[in-house]
Motif scaffolding. Structure first.
Motif, PDB file in Angstrom:
ATOM      1  N   ASP A   1      -9.232  -8.541  10.146  1.00 39.10           N
ATOM      2  CA  ASP A   1      -9.927  -8.672   8.875  1.00 39.10           C
ATOM      3  C   ASP A   1      -8.918  -8.679   7.728  1.00 39.10           C
ATOM      4  O   ASP A   1      -8.192  -7.697   7.538  1.00 39.10           O
ATOM      5  N   PRO A   2      -8.813  -9.775   6.961  1.00 42.65           N
ATOM      6  CA  PRO A   2      -7.835  -9.846   5.871  1.00 42.65           C
ATOM      7  C   PRO A   2      -8.002  -8.733   4.840  1.00 42.65           C
ATOM      8  O   PRO A   2      -7.039  -8.352   4.168  1.00 42.65           O
ATOM      9  N   ARG A   3      -9.210  -8.204   4.717  1.00 41.18           N
ATOM     10  CA  ARG A   3      -9.434  -7.142   3.736  1.00 41.18           C
ATOM     11  C   ARG A   3      -8.662  -5.872   4.080  1.00 41.18           C
ATOM     12  O   ARG A   3      -8.351  -5.069   3.190  1.00 41.18           O
ATOM     13  N   ARG A   4      -8.352  -5.695   5.353  1.00 39.49           N
ATOM     14  CA  ARG A   4      -7.570  -4.520   5.738  1.00 39.49           C
ATOM     15  C   ARG A   4      -6.136  -4.613   5.217  1.00 39.49           C
ATOM     16  O   ARG A   4      -5.475  -3.601   5.012  1.00 39.49           O
ATOM     17  N   GLY A   5      -5.675  -5.820   5.006  1.00 37.05           N
ATOM     18  CA  GLY A   5      -4.329  -6.022   4.478  1.00 37.05           C
ATOM     19  C   GLY A   5      -4.205  -5.748   3.000  1.00 37.05           C
ATOM     20  O   GLY A   5      -3.112  -5.874   2.432  1.00 37.05           O
ATOM     21  N   GLU A   6      -5.316  -5.364   2.351  1.00 39.73           N
ATOM     22  CA  GLU A   6      -5.265  -5.037   0.927  1.00 39.73           C
ATOM     23  C   GLU A   6      -4.753  -3.619   0.683  1.00 39.73           C
ATOM     24  O   GLU A   6      -4.499  -3.238  -0.463  1.00 39.73           O
ATOM     25  N   ARG A   7      -4.591  -2.841   1.750  1.00 39.97           N
ATOM     26  CA  ARG A   7      -4.070  -1.480   1.597  1.00 39.97           C
ATOM     27  C   ARG A   7      -2.601  -1.529   1.176  1.00 39.97           C
ATOM     28  O   ARG A   7      -1.841  -2.410   1.589  1.00 39.97           O
ATOM     29  N   LEU A   8      -2.181  -0.580   0.357  1.00 39.90           N
ATOM     30  CA  LEU A   8      -0.809  -0.560  -0.124  1.00 39.90           C
ATOM     31  C   LEU A   8       0.158  -0.162   0.987  1.00 39.90           C
ATOM     32  O   LEU A   8      -0.170   0.639   1.871  1.00 39.90           O
ATOM     33  N   VAL A   9       1.364  -0.726   0.924  1.00 40.58           N
ATOM     34  CA  VAL A   9       2.403  -0.404   1.902  1.00 40.58           C
ATOM     35  C   VAL A   9       2.667   1.104   1.918  1.00 40.58           C
ATOM     36  O   VAL A   9       2.818   1.707   2.986  1.00 40.58           O
ATOM     37  N   ALA A  10       2.708   1.717   0.747  1.00 47.12           N
ATOM     38  CA  ALA A  10       2.998   3.153   0.667  1.00 47.12           C
ATOM     39  C   ALA A  10       1.961   3.980   1.421  1.00 47.12           C
ATOM     40  O   ALA A  10       2.302   4.978   2.073  1.00 47.12           O
ATOM     41  N   ASP A  11       0.682   3.581   1.359  1.00 48.32           N
ATOM     42  CA  ASP A  11      -0.371   4.328   2.049  1.00 48.32           C
ATOM     43  C   ASP A  11      -0.229   4.197   3.572  1.00 48.32           C
ATOM     44  O   ASP A  11      -0.372   5.177   4.308  1.00 48.32           O
ATOM     45  N   VAL A  12       0.034   2.978   4.022  1.00 49.54           N
ATOM     46  CA  VAL A  12       0.217   2.770   5.465  1.00 49.54           C
ATOM     47  C   VAL A  12       1.475   3.495   5.942  1.00 49.54           C
ATOM     48  O   VAL A  12       1.503   4.055   7.039  1.00 49.54           O
ATOM     49  N   ALA A  13       2.519   3.504   5.100  1.00 47.73           N
ATOM     50  CA  ALA A  13       3.754   4.197   5.456  1.00 47.73           C
ATOM     51  C   ALA A  13       3.512   5.689   5.652  1.00 47.73           C
ATOM     52  O   ALA A  13       4.071   6.309   6.563  1.00 47.73           O
ATOM     53  N   SER A  14       2.667   6.278   4.815  1.00 48.69           N
ATOM     54  CA  SER A  14       2.352   7.704   4.960  1.00 48.69           C
ATOM     55  C   SER A  14       1.631   7.972   6.277  1.00 48.69           C
ATOM     56  O   SER A  14       1.899   8.974   6.950  1.00 48.69           O
ATOM     57  N   GLU A  15       0.725   7.061   6.663  1.00 46.27           N
ATOM     58  CA  GLU A  15       0.033   7.201   7.948  1.00 46.27           C
ATOM     59  C   GLU A  15       1.022   7.111   9.105  1.00 46.27           C
ATOM     60  O   GLU A  15       0.948   7.876  10.073  1.00 46.27           O
ATOM     61  N   TRP A  16       1.918   6.121   9.015  1.00 42.25           N
ATOM     62  CA  TRP A  16       2.923   5.935  10.073  1.00 42.25           C
ATOM     63  C   TRP A  16       3.782   7.184  10.210  1.00 42.25           C
ATOM     64  O   TRP A  16       4.055   7.648  11.326  1.00 42.25           O
ATOM     65  N   LEU A  17       4.188   7.747   9.073  1.00 42.93           N
ATOM     66  CA  LEU A  17       5.025   8.939   9.098  1.00 42.93           C
ATOM     67  C   LEU A  17       4.293  10.102   9.749  1.00 42.93           C
ATOM     68  O   LEU A  17       4.858  10.840  10.562  1.00 42.93           O
ATOM     69  N   ALA A  18       3.018  10.262   9.416  1.00 37.98           N
ATOM     70  CA  ALA A  18       2.227  11.348  10.015  1.00 37.98           C
ATOM     71  C   ALA A  18       2.089  11.161  11.524  1.00 37.98           C
ATOM     72  O   ALA A  18       2.104  12.136  12.282  1.00 37.98           O
ATOM     73  N   SER A  19       1.997   9.903  11.969  1.00 37.28           N
ATOM     74  CA  SER A  19       1.844   9.634  13.402  1.00 37.28           C
ATOM     75  C   SER A  19       3.117   9.952  14.181  1.00 37.28           C
ATOM     76  O   SER A  19       3.075  10.158  15.390  1.00 37.28           O
ATOM     77  N   ARG A  20       4.251  10.009  13.498  1.00 36.18           N
ATOM     78  CA  ARG A  20       5.529  10.263  14.175  1.00 36.18           C
ATOM     79  C   ARG A  20       5.883  11.746  14.264  1.00 36.18           C
ATOM     80  O   ARG A  20       6.792  12.116  15.007  1.00 36.18           O
TER      81      ARG A  20
END
Length: 310
Positions: free
Chosen positions: A50-69
């Motif tokens: 879904d292209p709408r999911r790509g509207e999230r900011l890089v910084a927000d996704v980066a925080s999720e990635w960091l938490a997953s690690r």
């Protein structure tokens, strides 16, 4: 389905299983048709996101990635990742993640190189970015990783620093000056200089790691940085380091009355050594040949070096 709006723009409504899954508007009909075809192609291949999911900011996704690690990598690696994530905002952090292209990533890395950042640091940032966007692909936030194939430009870089190890006489001069402030701290300096141990290896050395026969030596199996959990040494290779008589004379008295799990070298209070506290105890800045002598810690087995004249 493409329809023309009163504004003159073209509205695309992509349906999947009777539901509109991807609406978007375009100024040109050709762009609308191309985008619709691409969405349908991905749906047919089973890779549609879904292209709408790509509207999230890089910084927000980066925080999720960091938490997953957290808990998946060593604490030192996680701390380093966090450091680089906090520096994403000026370049890519405030962008919608779906709008980041390979060209934009390469441009951002090139700007850092041009600003004088060390290439090794920019390469580490590129690795962090690739991890973030790889996570976004796995979580079906974006379709592909824009960091794939990205190369960090060489840049001018900094000239390599020329160093040479202290001679035995120079090492003893340093130790003699430090003994005026801390006998135990000076002994640490001498042991490091004679053995070439990394700081993390010395501070984690336990009584059970010391042997007298068949030759005096220490077994190196862990190498933690200050404030981090113990881990295997760089290169993941355990090794045996023989001790010259002078080094053995330092460590032998420290074994008396100790249990196998006790640390060999400790602070005056009996705690595990801390590099900053040890340096203060021996007045490192004033006794270790000033700015020309440095401790390389976990970065080099050649512990005590001075800058060579240029």
């Amino acid at each position: 389905m493409i329809g023309k709006l009163p504004s003159g723009k073209y509205r695309v409504r992509v349906k999947h299983r009777g539901k509109v899954v991807a609406p978007k508007s375009f100024v040109r009909l050709r762009d609308a048709q191309r985008w619709e075809d691409e969405q349908r192609r991905r749906i047919d291949l089973g890779v549609w996101v879904d292209p709408r999911r790509g509207e999230r900011l890089v910084a927000d996704v980066a925080s999720e990635w960091l938490a997953s690690r957290r808990g998946q990598v060593s604490s030192s690696t996680w701390t380093t990742d966090k450091h680089f994530v906090t520096h994403l905002t000026p370049t890519l952090g405030n962008l919608p993640i779906g709008q980041v292209t390979r060209a934009r990533v390469e441009s951002a890395l090139g700007e850092l190189i041009s600003a004088g950042r060390a290439r090794s640091s920019v390469q580490r940032l590129a690795a962090v970015l690739s991890g973030i966007f790889g996570y976004a692909v796995r979580e079906q936030i974006i379709v592909s990783n824009p960091c794939a194939g990205v190369r960090v430009p060489p840049g001018a870089g900094k000239p390599p620093r020329s160093v040479s190890p202290l001679s035995r006489d120079e090492l003893h001069d340093v130790v003699a000056a430090q003994r005026a402030f801390s006998l135990s701290g000076a002994a640490v300096t001498l042991f490091l200089g004679l053995t070439g141990l990394r700081w993390g290896e010395l501070r984690s050395l336990r009584v059970a790691d010391v042997q007298q026969a068949p030759v005096p030596a220490v077994r190196i199996s862990v190498s933690p940085s200050d404030g981090h959990a113990e881990k295997v040494p760089r290169g993941r290779r355990r090794r045996l380091v023989p001790l010259v008589p002078e080094a053995w004379s330092i460590v032998e008295p420290l074994l008396d009355g100790r249990s196998p799990r006790d640390y060999v070298f400790t602070s005056p209070q009996g705690d595990q050594l801390n590099e900053s506290n040890w340096k203060r105890s021996v007045r490192w800045e004033s006794t270790a040949m000033g700015a020309e002598c440095t401790i390389f810690g976990t970065r080099s087995p050649i512990w005590c070096c001075r800058a060579a004249s240029t």
